[in-house]
Design a protein around this motif. Sequence first.
Motif, mmCIF file in Angstrom:
data_model
loop_
_atom_site.group_PDB
_atom_site.id
_atom_site.type_symbol
_atom_site.label_atom_id
_atom_site.label_comp_id
_atom_site.label_asym_id
_atom_site.label_seq_id
_atom_site.Cartn_x
_atom_site.Cartn_y
_atom_site.Cartn_z
ATOM 1 N N GLY A 197 -101.710 18.672 22.087
ATOM 2 C CA GLY A 197 -100.424 19.338 22.032
ATOM 3 C C GLY A 197 -99.291 18.378 21.729
ATOM 4 O O GLY A 197 -98.398 18.675 20.924
ATOM 5 N N SER B 57 -94.449 23.935 20.019
ATOM 6 C CA SER B 57 -95.885 24.132 20.219
ATOM 7 C C SER B 57 -96.463 23.056 21.124
ATOM 8 O O SER B 57 -97.297 23.337 21.998
ATOM 9 N N CYS C 198 -95.335 23.653 24.739
ATOM 10 C CA CYS C 198 -95.912 24.887 25.266
ATOM 11 C C CYS C 198 -97.331 24.649 25.779
ATOM 12 O O CYS C 198 -97.755 25.262 26.763
ATOM 13 N N THR D 35 -102.141 29.018 25.504
ATOM 14 C CA THR D 35 -102.671 27.653 25.644
ATOM 15 C C THR D 35 -102.819 27.258 27.108
ATOM 16 O O THR D 35 -102.619 26.097 27.463
#
Length: 365
Positions: free
Chosen positions: A164, A209, A212, A220
């Motif tokens: 991530g 993203s 998150c 996720t």
Amino acid sequence: MHAIPLYLIFVPVILSLVIYLAERRFVSRLIFPVQALLWALYILLIRAMPESGVFLYRVGGWPDDTGITLKADSLSLAFLGMTLLVWTMVILFSWDQHKDDVKYLFFLTFLEGTFLGLLLVNDLFSFYLAVEICSIVAGLLVIFKRDGWSLRAGLYYMLINSMGMQAYLLGMIFVYMLTGTLNWDIATHRLAWMPASPAVLAAFVLMVSGVCVKAAFAPTFNWLSRAHGAAPAPVSALLSAVLVKAGVYGFIRICQLFGRPMTGDFFLYLGFVTAIAGLILALAWVLRRLPGGALRGHGGLKLVASLAVGPRERVLVVDVGGEQLVLGVTSHQVSLLHRLEQPLPAEPPGEGFAALLAKRMQRDA
């Protein structure tokens, strides 16, 4: 006084190194006065806040656009207070069990200093480094039980969070190409004067993203349950109360970086929809466990009762065509433990499944 943010970061880091290198039980007791010192520094930082509501400390005196700056504002102060409170409670909770465990106390105090740094840094790259270090140390704490399940969960936690943050890193590169700086405040000012473009949108999507994943936002969040189930109880509390909030903190900062025109009300509506969906799922889970709401029979198969005997182990009584079987269920296999000659009655008020099962097995024996 001006270096208070620096002290908040390095005091627990230095303590962790002292605990690890000294390897003496009495040294670990320093964790309590040091925690009191961190609270004192936090209070001093609040009292030292200027009227503008922003406290800045320039490390080395370098210019803001190229140097490292530590920043405290109302958002970081709120997260700092929450972090110190949770860490103090975790230390008190785990002290009896881990007071002589040098490695555990080393990781715990080192992680505290790194997380405080995450909340105080004012440039995108230092934030990335702090998040990555926190993920590695937290993963090592998840693995601390040293069994197969903990090892898999800890490695999975570190892998997913690292993937991530690679998305965040790519977005950060876009921001640097657009603004020529990694400073949060300067980049925010320069982006505000830029028209919307594919590069700005790509930077926003990539950075959001990344955080998150760290915040375990849907979809996720699958790493979170594994890490919680495998980690020691104090570490699980840190994951829930503090470490997941690093992603939330980063999400707020990124939304401030790109401004409201980029985000609009999308995340407001998304949060509303996911909250409603979560409420529906939670109510369904509760209803299934109310009296009369247990799993219904399917094709002559019915779950009569269930008892948890471990983190991933359960004892079940299943009715198959009128015959009740006692099954042992683990994450790897299902075993037949006993066949009940007489059906297990419904649980009377005040008598649990464990007591009923013990009585029935004694009677059958």
